[in-house]
Design a protein around this motif. Structure first.
Motif, PDB file in Angstrom:
ATOM      1  N   GLY A   1      28.248 -13.156   9.905  1.00 34.42           N
ATOM      2  CA  GLY A   1      27.898 -12.231   8.838  1.00 34.42           C
ATOM      3  C   GLY A   1      29.066 -11.757   7.990  1.00 34.42           C
ATOM      4  O   GLY A   1      29.034 -10.668   7.443  1.00 34.42           O
TER       5      GLY A   1
ATOM      6  N   THR B   1      36.287  -4.907   3.885  1.00 32.50           N
ATOM      7  CA  THR B   1      35.059  -4.184   3.568  1.00 32.50           C
ATOM      8  C   THR B   1      34.172  -5.016   2.643  1.00 32.50           C
ATOM      9  O   THR B   1      32.973  -5.151   2.863  1.00 32.50           O
ATOM     10  CB  THR B   1      35.394  -2.840   2.883  1.00 32.50           C
TER      11      THR B   1
ATOM     12  N   ALA C   1      34.079  -8.165   2.368  1.00 30.08           N
ATOM     13  CA  ALA C   1      33.529  -9.335   3.043  1.00 30.08           C
ATOM     14  C   ALA C   1      32.356  -8.970   3.943  1.00 30.08           C
ATOM     15  O   ALA C   1      31.487  -9.789   4.210  1.00 30.08           O
ATOM     16  CB  ALA C   1      34.617 -10.030   3.864  1.00 30.08           C
ATOM     17  N   ARG C   2      32.354  -7.723   4.427  1.00 30.13           N
ATOM     18  CA  ARG C   2      31.338  -7.373   5.416  1.00 30.13           C
ATOM     19  C   ARG C   2      30.108  -6.717   4.821  1.00 30.13           C
ATOM     20  O   ARG C   2      29.022  -6.785   5.390  1.00 30.13           O
ATOM     21  CB  ARG C   2      31.933  -6.421   6.456  1.00 30.13           C
ATOM     22  N   ILE C   3      30.266  -6.036   3.690  1.00 27.08           N
ATOM     23  CA  ILE C   3      29.155  -5.220   3.212  1.00 27.08           C
ATOM     24  C   ILE C   3      27.930  -6.012   2.745  1.00 27.08           C
ATOM     25  O   ILE C   3      26.805  -5.544   2.952  1.00 27.08           O
ATOM     26  CB  ILE C   3      29.643  -4.193   2.157  1.00 27.08           C
TER      27      ILE C   3
ATOM     28  N   TRP D   1      26.252  -8.582   3.925  1.00 28.63           N
ATOM     29  CA  TRP D   1      25.285  -8.834   4.973  1.00 28.63           C
ATOM     30  C   TRP D   1      24.672  -7.524   5.471  1.00 28.63           C
ATOM     31  O   TRP D   1      23.498  -7.464   5.810  1.00 28.63           O
ATOM     32  CB  TRP D   1      25.935  -9.595   6.122  1.00 28.63           C
ATOM     33  N   LEU D   2      25.500  -6.477   5.523  1.00 29.97           N
ATOM     34  CA  LEU D   2      24.996  -5.186   5.980  1.00 29.97           C
ATOM     35  C   LEU D   2      23.942  -4.663   5.009  1.00 29.97           C
ATOM     36  O   LEU D   2      22.927  -4.091   5.422  1.00 29.97           O
ATOM     37  CB  LEU D   2      26.145  -4.185   6.121  1.00 29.97           C
ATOM     38  N   LEU D   3      24.154  -4.898   3.705  1.00 29.66           N
ATOM     39  CA  LEU D   3      23.173  -4.433   2.725  1.00 29.66           C
ATOM     40  C   LEU D   3      21.863  -5.208   2.865  1.00 29.66           C
ATOM     41  O   LEU D   3      20.780  -4.624   2.784  1.00 29.66           O
ATOM     42  CB  LEU D   3      23.727  -4.581   1.302  1.00 29.66           C
TER      43      LEU D   3
ATOM     44  N   GLY E   1      20.813  -6.499   5.625  1.00 28.19           N
ATOM     45  CA  GLY E   1      20.227  -5.947   6.843  1.00 28.19           C
ATOM     46  C   GLY E   1      19.534  -4.620   6.564  1.00 28.19           C
ATOM     47  O   GLY E   1      18.457  -4.328   7.097  1.00 28.19           O
ATOM     48  N   LEU E   2      20.161  -3.822   5.717  1.00 30.51           N
ATOM     49  CA  LEU E   2      19.607  -2.518   5.366  1.00 30.51           C
ATOM     50  C   LEU E   2      18.275  -2.692   4.643  1.00 30.51           C
ATOM     51  O   LEU E   2      17.276  -2.033   4.968  1.00 30.51           O
ATOM     52  CB  LEU E   2      20.589  -1.787   4.442  1.00 30.51           C
TER      53      LEU E   2
ATOM     54  N   GLY F   1      15.743  -3.652   7.077  1.00 26.30           N
ATOM     55  CA  GLY F   1      15.331  -2.510   7.896  1.00 26.30           C
ATOM     56  C   GLY F   1      14.382  -1.593   7.140  1.00 26.30           C
ATOM     57  O   GLY F   1      13.418  -1.064   7.705  1.00 26.30           O
ATOM     58  N   VAL F   2      14.652  -1.412   5.847  1.00 26.33           N
ATOM     59  CA  VAL F   2      13.809  -0.543   5.039  1.00 26.33           C
ATOM     60  C   VAL F   2      12.417  -1.163   4.871  1.00 26.33           C
ATOM     61  O   VAL F   2      11.395  -0.492   5.046  1.00 26.33           O
ATOM     62  CB  VAL F   2      14.469  -0.279   3.665  1.00 26.33           C
TER      63      VAL F   2
ATOM     64  N   LEU G   1      15.906  -0.723  12.367  1.00 26.80           N
ATOM     65  CA  LEU G   1      17.035  -0.746  11.431  1.00 26.80           C
ATOM     66  C   LEU G   1      18.343  -0.349  12.113  1.00 26.80           C
ATOM     67  O   LEU G   1      19.359  -1.033  11.993  1.00 26.80           O
ATOM     68  CB  LEU G   1      16.763   0.192  10.249  1.00 26.80           C
TER      69      LEU G   1
ATOM     70  N   MET H   1      21.513  -2.804  12.761  1.00 28.08           N
ATOM     71  CA  MET H   1      22.775  -2.467  12.119  1.00 28.08           C
ATOM     72  C   MET H   1      23.913  -2.417  13.124  1.00 28.08           C
ATOM     73  O   MET H   1      25.011  -2.913  12.856  1.00 28.08           O
ATOM     74  CB  MET H   1      22.632  -1.106  11.441  1.00 28.08           C
TER      75      MET H   1
ATOM     76  N   GLN I   1      30.340  -8.580  13.472  1.00 31.86           N
ATOM     77  CA  GLN I   1      31.371  -8.778  12.442  1.00 31.86           C
ATOM     78  C   GLN I   1      32.751  -8.417  12.964  1.00 31.86           C
ATOM     79  O   GLN I   1      33.700  -9.193  12.839  1.00 31.86           O
ATOM     80  CB  GLN I   1      31.059  -7.914  11.204  1.00 31.86           C
TER      81      GLN I   1
END
Lengths: 437, 437
Positions: free
Chosen positions: A252, A267, A269-271, A273-275, A277-278, A281-282, B307, B311, B318
């Motif tokens: 990720g 940061t 590079a990581r955000i 995939w997290l977004l 995922g977010l 989740g939503v 979620l 997360m 990561q």
């Protein structure tokens, strides 16, 4: 080192390979490292510098005046290593260093190499090579080669060019050993030479060398003139970076990062995939929202929601990893797509059966009640089978529409499996609770 | 092909490299492939066979009588490729094929190679090499080399041995080009030769070649006698397999599998991680069980459970990927452990702030109410920070107690983050609902 005992230190270093010295250097501070550097002879010092990790190299160079860099390091290096080192400095320092190099031809070669994008053949090639004219005979050729060989570290192939420098073929060293002295080069050269253009991507270079099992590859310009060569050790570096990038993508991380990169790069590079995922989740929370009534009545249903979600994600990632990897290496095996589907289904059914039986056993022991036990096991079975189908098809589909499956499969598969898993689980929940209570 | 038009097919194939023919072959069925094979000349046919993927190779060989295998293929191959091919057949077929090879020495070499474990230097080395005696002079040496060169495909180094075959050094081709004809080999050989023993692991071989930038590496037996050499193309294969294994480990697959492996191997490779995930989910359900009262009162809390769990998993993976990779490549950078921690914390705080603000915005828009909004954002922040700390420390800890972090980090980190994430989320939930309602 602390006592500046030159002889003892030199005696220690003398037997070591530059790569070993570079390793030791990693454990020293800047001043100690500088001290050792100036004890080493120039060739060794240049080799050690080449072997240092990128960030150490940069720190070290920044602490030196450009004349020293030019005379002690750049001048002793192969042109590709020199260009790599210089490429890390800012462009005014580059100019300054180049101006201190005595041999104008060497400086010109390095300046040339600096103009290429580092992800192309031009960016990783070296200028040092041995070339002979196709019109020469073996004797002239050997004489010229002896002269040229002094500047080249390793000789793998001899390249044959015509009078306009256009690549005509290669002469293997084996051929040289076996041929009589008076033969014309034209008559013994191997014309089936595989070459790449300066703007060929490094990925393609590595694929070509790998596929045809080459140790060196000539690089030509737009009109076929020989401008450099790439050796396999440069390509091994490219391959390693590729593999690292794939590993990070699977985890990720969307950019190729090193542990020493800045906080900002990490940061960024990581955000992404997290977004994603977010977002997943939503969307998942909307799905769950549709079942809020039954969750209020039977809160125990919530117990296994994370388990079902995680399981769908795990299974999907496993299935897609296999497909992504086969797509990348081009070895999809002899099975037809239909055959692959049947196989993947069989694996999924096996895993799904094992996992849902275990969960049924667990719920029986903790006396969870029939509705919950049946919901968990039925959902587990369906989610595992579904997620593995999904993990197989998403990469194939992405490939079909020309999106790199390695980049997009991870977030896609996990997120969608999460949402669909929740839907399946809660639907079964609603069903079994309605039927059995 | 369907019309058995030999000339047309041969004309097509004639210009192609064996690697390209192997690719075409992948799209044919067995009979068509056989037909093409027997049109090719022996050398090309053997090269094509070497290039085929493992399972195609096996299927193809099994359909041929062993005399044909011996005479048309094995006899034309390098000893290492021949041993690879034979290694895939069962041992009675191996014996049969070897008995059909005319040159007893070649058969002996291959039989030797078959005895080594495929994960050691012995398993990937070839017997073909050029060696000269240290007592010879350059003239004798060149004459002998010409003779030997006919059997060797590529010449990178000439190895120098003494009368007992013990490796004494190397002679680079550059040296050969530059030296006068009457000099003694003993006086020009390079004694600093790096070699490996037959039982050195392939991983170490690949590290050594990579570290010292070698294209060929001599292999010696227990008493230092030269028995073979490894070329970089063999090592590139090893590296690719390593990278594939790492990628699969990151995706939760515990054995190195190919898409063409059997259903049973695939299932066995995937189930361990799924079982760990199952255990984690069950433990997670116990944690959630502790909050069943509040979940019954406020079922909306369940909306964001998946979620938060996902997360924690994503962030943990990561962070650990970066650490695992640095540990594997040995480049931990110049930061101290303390520096790494501060950096990772900064990245985590940035990501956590962004993600929890977005969630707060979303919950404000959908009017989720203060208790739920605060719970989700507070839990998101804590889980992201915690998971990234955890993802950084678990691999470092595993490394410290000598467990391969690449194998164990994935399941460990995801599972524990899932459980702890649930605990954090529901604790915040209990807190905020108690305070604000």
């Amino acid at each position: 080192i602390d006592h500046h005992d030159e002889k003892a230190v030199l005696a220690l270093l003398d037997d070591l390979h530059p790569a070993d010295i570079a390793e030791i250097y990693g454990e020293l501070d800047l001043d100690e490292a500088k001290y050792i550097y100036f004890l080493l002879d120039d060739d060794t010092a240049a080799d050690v510098l080449t072997e240092l990790p990128e960030d150490d190299k940069l720190r070290f160079l920044e602490s030196l005046p450009s004349e020293v860099i030019a005379k002690r390091f750049i001048d002793k290096m192969d042109s590709d290593d020199a260009a790599d080192v210089l490429g890390q400095l800012d462009s005014s320092t580059q100019q300054e260093v180049l101006s201190h190099i005595e041999d104008i031809e060497v400086a010109g070669d390095i300046a040339d190499l600096l103009t290429y994008d580092e992800h192309t053949a031009g960016g990783i090639m070296a200028k040092e090579l041995i070339k002979v004219r196709d019109s020469w005979n073996m004797n002239t050729c050997i004489r010229s080669m002896r002269q040229q060989a002094e500047e080249v570290d390793e000789v793998y192939y001899v390249y044959v060019v015509d009078s306009r420098d256009v690549l005509k073929g290669t002469l293997s060293l084996k051929r040289l050993l076996l041929s009589p002295e008076d033969i014309q080069i034209r008559d013994i050269l191997n014309e089936d030479v595989i070459s790449v253009r300066v703007d060929t991507s490094t990925d393609e270079v590595s694929n070509i060398m790998d596929k045809y099992g080459l140790v060196a590859l000539p690089v030509v310009d737009g009109v076929g003139r020989l401008v450099g060569r790439i050796t396999i050790d440069d390509v091994v570096d490219v391959m390693r970076e590729e593999a690292e990038k794939d590993y990070q993508l699977a985890s990720g991380i969307t950019e190729d990062v090193e542990i020493s990169d800045s906080v900002w790069i990490h940061t960024r590079a990581r955000i992404p995939w997290l977004l994603i995922g977010l977002l997943g989740g939503v969307l998942g929370s909307r799905v769950i929202g549709g079942f809020i009534g039954i969750l209020g009545e039977h809160p125990h249903l919530a117990l296994f929601m994370p388990l079902i979600g995680a399981m769908g994600g795990n299974v999907g990632i496993q299935s897609s990893a296999i497909v992504v990897q086969s797509l990348a290496s081009g070895s999809m095996g002899l099975d037809t797509n239909w055959g692959k589907l049947v196989k993947e289904l069989t694996i999924a059914f096996l895993n799904a059966t094992v996992l849902s039986l275990i969960m049924f056993g667990y719920n029986y022991i903790v006396d969870a009640g029939w509705p919950l036990s049946l919901t968990v096991s039925a959902a587990m079975f369906s989610v595992v089978v579904f997620a593995s189908m999904f993990g197989t098809f998403v990469p194939l589909l992405l490939k079909r529409i020309n999106i790199d499956p390695a980049v997009a499969t991870g977030p896609f598969v996990t997120t969608l499996n999460d949402i669909i898993g929740m839907f399946i689980y809660l639907t079964f929940g609603a069903l079994f609770y309605a039927l059995l209570l």
